[in-house]
Design a protein around this motif. Structure first.
Motif, short mmCIF file in Angstrom:
data_model
loop_
_atom_site.label_atom_id
_atom_site.label_comp_id
_atom_site.label_asym_id
_atom_site.label_seq_id
_atom_site.Cartn_x
_atom_site.Cartn_y
_atom_site.Cartn_z
N ALA A 109 10.85 17.72 2.88
CA ALA A 109 10.91 18.13 4.40
C ALA A 109 11.80 19.40 4.50
N MET A 110 13.02 19.44 3.77
CA MET A 110 13.63 20.74 3.82
C MET A 110 12.80 21.99 3.38
N ALA A 111 12.00 21.77 2.24
CA ALA A 111 11.17 23.03 1.99
C ALA A 111 10.36 23.15 3.01
N GLY A 112 9.75 22.28 3.89
CA GLY A 112 8.90 22.48 5.00
C GLY A 112 9.47 23.37 5.97
N LEU A 113 10.83 23.12 6.14
CA LEU A 113 11.76 23.92 7.21
C LEU A 113 11.59 25.55 6.81
N GLN A 114 11.58 25.84 5.77
CA GLN A 114 11.62 27.36 5.24
C GLN A 114 10.26 27.92 5.37
N VAL A 115 9.00 27.40 5.77
CA VAL A 115 7.89 27.83 6.23
C VAL A 115 7.77 28.33 7.53
N HIS B 215 0.82 -1.03 -0.14
CA HIS B 215 -0.16 0.02 -0.11
C HIS B 215 1.08 1.19 -0.09
N PHE B 216 2.25 1.25 0.15
CA PHE B 216 3.03 2.23 0.35
C PHE B 216 3.01 3.17 -0.71
N ASP B 217 3.18 2.99 -2.08
CA ASP B 217 3.20 3.77 -2.99
C ASP B 217 1.84 4.59 -3.36
N ALA B 218 0.53 4.01 -3.28
CA ALA B 218 -0.62 4.81 -3.33
C ALA B 218 -0.71 5.67 -2.41
N ILE B 219 -0.43 5.27 -0.99
CA ILE B 219 -0.63 6.17 0.10
C ILE B 219 0.52 7.13 0.22
N TYR B 220 1.58 7.12 -0.24
CA TYR B 220 2.83 8.04 -0.43
C TYR B 220 2.29 8.99 -1.63
N ALA B 221 1.71 8.75 -2.43
CA ALA B 221 1.13 9.80 -3.48
C ALA B 221 0.23 10.63 -2.83
N LEU B 222 -0.44 10.33 -1.97
CA LEU B 222 -1.34 11.04 -1.14
C LEU B 222 -0.84 12.09 -0.21
N MET B 223 0.31 11.67 0.50
CA MET B 223 1.15 12.53 1.35
C MET B 223 2.04 13.39 0.53
N ARG B 224 2.38 12.80 -0.64
CA ARG B 224 3.21 14.05 -1.65
C ARG B 224 2.51 15.12 -1.78
N HIS B 225 1.10 14.86 -2.09
CA HIS B 225 0.26 16.06 -2.46
C HIS B 225 0.13 16.90 -1.53
N LEU C 296 2.02 17.36 1.04
CA LEU C 296 3.36 18.07 1.33
C LEU C 296 3.95 19.13 0.54
N ARG C 297 2.90 19.30 -0.65
CA ARG C 297 3.30 20.49 -1.50
C ARG C 297 2.33 21.69 -1.17
N GLN C 298 1.42 21.60 -0.30
CA GLN C 298 0.60 22.29 -0.02
C GLN C 298 1.22 23.64 0.96
N SER C 299 0.88 24.90 0.29
CA SER C 299 1.32 26.03 1.06
C SER C 299 0.34 27.01 1.80
N ALA C 300 -1.05 26.73 1.61
CA ALA C 300 -1.91 27.43 2.16
C ALA C 300 -1.88 27.52 3.75
N SER C 301 -2.01 28.60 4.21
CA SER C 301 -2.16 28.53 5.81
C SER C 301 -3.08 27.81 6.50
N ASP C 302 -4.28 27.32 5.88
CA ASP C 302 -5.36 26.44 6.47
C ASP C 302 -4.90 24.94 6.21
N MET C 303 -3.93 24.76 5.38
CA MET C 303 -3.28 23.36 5.22
C MET C 303 -2.20 23.03 5.85
N LEU C 304 -1.67 23.84 6.43
CA LEU C 304 -0.15 23.68 7.32
C LEU C 304 -0.14 22.60 8.19
N VAL C 305 -1.28 22.30 9.09
CA VAL C 305 -1.36 21.48 10.14
C VAL C 305 -1.70 20.13 9.35
N LEU C 306 -2.29 19.97 8.25
CA LEU C 306 -2.49 18.66 7.52
C LEU C 306 -1.18 18.39 6.97
N ARG C 307 -0.62 19.34 6.29
CA ARG C 307 0.94 19.10 5.79
C ARG C 307 1.76 18.40 7.01
#
Length: 221
Positions: A128-134, A75-85, A87-98
């Motif tokens: 992850a490194m991009a997330g540290l910039q937020v 199940h790893f690849d299918a669920i990783y695709a959801l997580m990857r999506h 992890l690319r969110q930058s809207a303020s209301d999405m950051l906790v979900l990210r």
């Protein structure tokens, strides 16, 4: 699992919390329920109208991965695709979900092992490194927890990541953003159910359940 199909967000969130609380400790007993659980949780993640429900669904998926260990691999690849999506969110209301997705991705990698997740590690570390910039303390805290998981997974291969990572860790310590590590006898019920650790303490749960929720799920001390 039937409760997850309930249309009420509060009920769905409590169901996800119950799954999160128990799945990490079920061991092989989780295997007969693995596929239907993940199907229900990913559907909830994609279709729930409330952000809090989506956050709980991601944390429950992480707990399922921890409980299933290597059996999570198909199940790893299918669920990783959801997580990857996420992890690319930058809207303020999405950051906790990210942040929840960051934790989930790290726990998924630990569950399946280095060989199974090797093809996503470079991308995942970059996210992850991009997330540290937020400018989002929760996201940074969960990202530090992710790197702790990567250190466990990668061992000495983590070395090249230290130069870009250490300035963020030092800055966080200086700003006192890290949660304090409580003595074991003072860790709350919901914290005992978490499997991720940050670089400076156990990860705290966001939006913890009410006392009524805890009394119905957690055994008395």
């Amino acid at each position: 699992m039937q409760v997850l199909a309930d249309a009420r967000g509060e009920v769905q969130q409590r169901a996800c919390y119950a799954i999160e609380a128990f799945c990490e400790h079920l061991g092989p007993d989780i295997l007969p329920f693995l596929a239907p659980l993940l199907d229900r949780l990913t559907t909830l993640l994609q279709q729930a109208p409330e952000r809090a429900t989506q956050e709980r669904a991601v944390s429950a998926i992480a707990a399922v991965a921890v409980g299933a260990k290597a059996a999570f691999a198909p199940h790893f690849d299918a669920i990783y695709a959801l997580m990857r999506h996420l992890l690319r969110q930058s809207a303020s209301d999405m950051l906790v979900l990210r942040a929840r997705a960051m934790e989930c991705a790290g726990l998924m990698c630990l569950a399946v092992g280095r060989n199974t997740c090797a093809h996503v590690l470079q991308e995942l570390v970059g996210l992850a490194m991009a997330g540290l910039q937020v400018d989002a303390p929760e996201l940074r805290e969960y990202t530090f927890g992710f790197f702790a998981q990567m250190a466990e997974l990668m061992g000495a291969e983590m070395g090249p990541l230290l130069p870009p990572l250490l300035p963020f860790l030092i800055r966080a310590i200086q700003q006192e953003e890290c949660t304090e590590l409580a003595p074991a006898d003072q860790v709350s019920c919901e914290d005992r159910h978490r499997s991720g650790w940050s670089g400076c303490g156990r990860l705290r749960m966001l939006d913890p359940p009410t006392d009524k929720d805890r009394s119905s799920i957690c055994p008395p001390r």
